[in-house]
Design an enzyme around this catalytic site. Structure first.
Site, PDB file in Angstrom:
ATOM      1  CD  GLU A 227      -2.802  -1.374   2.380  1.00 36.90           C
ATOM      2  OE1 GLU A 227      -2.763  -0.500   3.259  1.00 36.90           O
ATOM      3  OE2 GLU A 227      -3.567  -2.365   2.433  1.00 36.90           O
TER       4      GLU A 227
ATOM      5  CD  GLU B 160      -4.636  -7.812   1.821  1.00 37.38           C
ATOM      6  OE1 GLU B 160      -5.538  -7.090   2.274  1.00 37.38           O
ATOM      7  OE2 GLU B 160      -3.424  -7.532   1.931  1.00 37.38           O
TER       8      GLU B 160
HETATM    9  O1  9MR Z   1      -7.311  -7.954   8.583  1.00 37.49           O
HETATM   10  C1  9MR Z   1      -6.391  -7.110   9.241  1.00 37.49           C
HETATM   11  C2  9MR Z   1      -6.995  -6.603  10.541  1.00 37.49           C
HETATM   12  O2  9MR Z   1      -7.155  -7.673  11.452  1.00 37.49           O
HETATM   13  C3  9MR Z   1      -6.110  -5.522  11.139  1.00 37.49           C
HETATM   14  O3  9MR Z   1      -6.741  -4.959  12.268  1.00 37.49           O
HETATM   15  C4  9MR Z   1      -5.828  -4.451  10.105  1.00 37.49           C
HETATM   16  C5  9MR Z   1      -4.935  -3.392  10.711  1.00 37.49           C
HETATM   17  O4  9MR Z   1      -4.655  -2.371   9.871  1.00 37.49           O
HETATM   18  O5  9MR Z   1      -5.223  -5.028   8.964  1.00 37.49           O
HETATM   19  C6  9MR Z   1      -6.059  -5.948   8.325  1.00 37.49           C
HETATM   20  O6  9MR Z   1      -5.453  -6.472   7.154  1.00 37.49           O
HETATM   21  C7  9MR Z   1      -5.182  -5.539   6.108  1.00 37.49           C
HETATM   22  C8  9MR Z   1      -3.970  -6.039   5.370  1.00 37.49           C
HETATM   23  O7  9MR Z   1      -2.912  -6.249   6.254  1.00 37.49           O
HETATM   24  C9  9MR Z   1      -3.562  -5.081   4.276  1.00 37.49           C
HETATM   25  N1  9MR Z   1      -4.659  -4.801   3.389  1.00 37.49           N
HETATM   26  C10 9MR Z   1      -5.912  -4.420   4.009  1.00 37.49           C
HETATM   27  C11 9MR Z   1      -6.302  -5.446   5.072  1.00 37.49           C
HETATM   28  C12 9MR Z   1      -7.667  -5.107   5.656  1.00 37.49           C
HETATM   29  O8  9MR Z   1      -7.596  -3.890   6.333  1.00 37.49           O
END
Ligand code: 9MR
Length: 323
Positions: free
Chosen positions: A126, A233
């Site tokens: 990102e 994802e």
């Molecule tokens: O699914 C993840 C969630 O449990 C966390 O709280 C969050 C924190 O920022 O990150 C989520 O995963 C993300 C991933 O690492 C990167 N792309 C977006 C995902 C959903 O937010």
């Protein structure tokens, strides 16, 4: 009716992955063993978890996931080395050189620890801005180190495990403007001889956006660079808008149907690009646990995955296994 194994159905196409925690490898053990042959730690390899303090590494939770994967003959995707979230503030202290040195140590430690076990890394996650007039996002990594931090991260990850496949990963890469930014970024990296092997299209969808056609356009565009593409994802919310003012305690039939059609169309495209598309990972396993319960509306129910809260296959499951 006999429930087919998703990974078996797709064995001639690509591995089927799921994001998991070190706890839900047990709660989802049966589904994981039957349907999935790749795992991504949802949070356990992120900087704040795996490297909470200077020189202090906690590999415990991520090791549990990796051990489970190894025991069950599954691949592991590492997620993630450079991100603007879930990174402690101390990481950005000091000069650019100090920050880069810290990142190098982090990458050598983490990638080195999982060498030979993690087959692919989301090296940078990102980095691109959502603002059409801005290239890299406003975040300390890029404000302080510029694009150099991206180049270095790939170089160091490659040094730490020369056999790992290295990905640039981002959301909304189906959007034409963001798609083009990712294309330019990866093109520049390739021209400089930086080791990068793939683009991860995250695939967090709503019922309204993006369209399967946009996904196809992105896969085609990235394939022009000679890199692999993975959906890293995948999930499809049952809301049309992220901020939709509904909270369905039971998912409406028409939305479950619409979701199933989107999954069906997406997988038709993914199968069509087999060879370029080298992996598809869902951001979760079943609807009883998803990050969408917490974001963007805390406490709102959602049903984004292939299996329902009772771990039974949904309409979407049947649509992608019958072709
Ligand atoms: O699914 C993840 C969630 O449990 C966390 O709280 C969050 C924190 O920022 O990150 C989520 O995963 C993300 C991933 O690492 C990167 N792309 C977006 C995902 C959903 O937010």
């Amino acid at each position: 009716m006999e429930i087919p194994s998703l990974k078996e159905v797709y064995k001639d196409y690509f591995p089927i992955g799921a994001a998991v925690s070190h706890l839900n490898i047990y709660t989802y053990e049966d589904l994981l063993k039957k349907h999935f042959n790749s795992l991504t730690p949802e949070n356990q390899m992120k900087w704040e978890v795996i490297h909470p303090k200077p020189y202090v590494y906690d590999f415990g939770p991520a090791d549990e996931i990796v051990d489970f994967a190894m025991k069950n003959g599954m691949k592991v995707r590492g997620h993630t080395l450079v991100w603007h979230n879930q990174t402690p503030g101390w990481v950005y202290a000091g000069t650019k050189d100090e920050i880069l040195a810290r990142l190098k140590e982090h990458i050598y430690e983490v990638v080195g620890h999982y060498k030979g076990k993690v087959y692919a890394w989301d090296v940078v996650n990102e980095a691109l801005s959502d603002n059409p007039n801005e290239f890299l996002r406003k975040a300390p990594w890029y404000d302080i180190c510029g694009e150099e931090v991206i180049e270095k991260a790939f170089i160091w990850a490659n040094e730490a495990d020369p056999n790992a496949k290295l990905f640039y990963n981002d959301y909304n890469l189906e959007d034409p403007i963001k798609r083009e930014k990712a294309y330019q970024l990866v093109k520049r990296l390739k021209e400089k001889g930086i080791p990068i092997h793939g683009v991860g299209i995250q695939g967090h969808w709503t019922l309204a956006w993006p369209t399967p056609k946009m996904l196809e356009d992105s896969i085609k565009r990235f394939s022009e660079l000679g890199v692999e593409v993975q959906i890293t994802e995948f999930d499809i919310s049952i809301y049309y808008d992220r901020n939709e003012n509904n909270n369905f305690k039971v998912p409406p039939d028409d939305r479950i149907e619409k979701q199933a059609q989107l999954y069906k169309q997406a997988f038709e495209i993914l199968r069509k690009y087999r060879g370029v598309v080298t992996g598809v990972t869902f951001w979760g396993v079943a609807d009883d646990y998803t990050w969408l319960y917490f974001w963007p509306v805390r406490g709102r129910e959602d049903y984004p995955l292939l299996f329902d809260k009772n771990h039974n296959p949904k309409k979407a499951f049947w649509e992608i296994v019958r072709f």
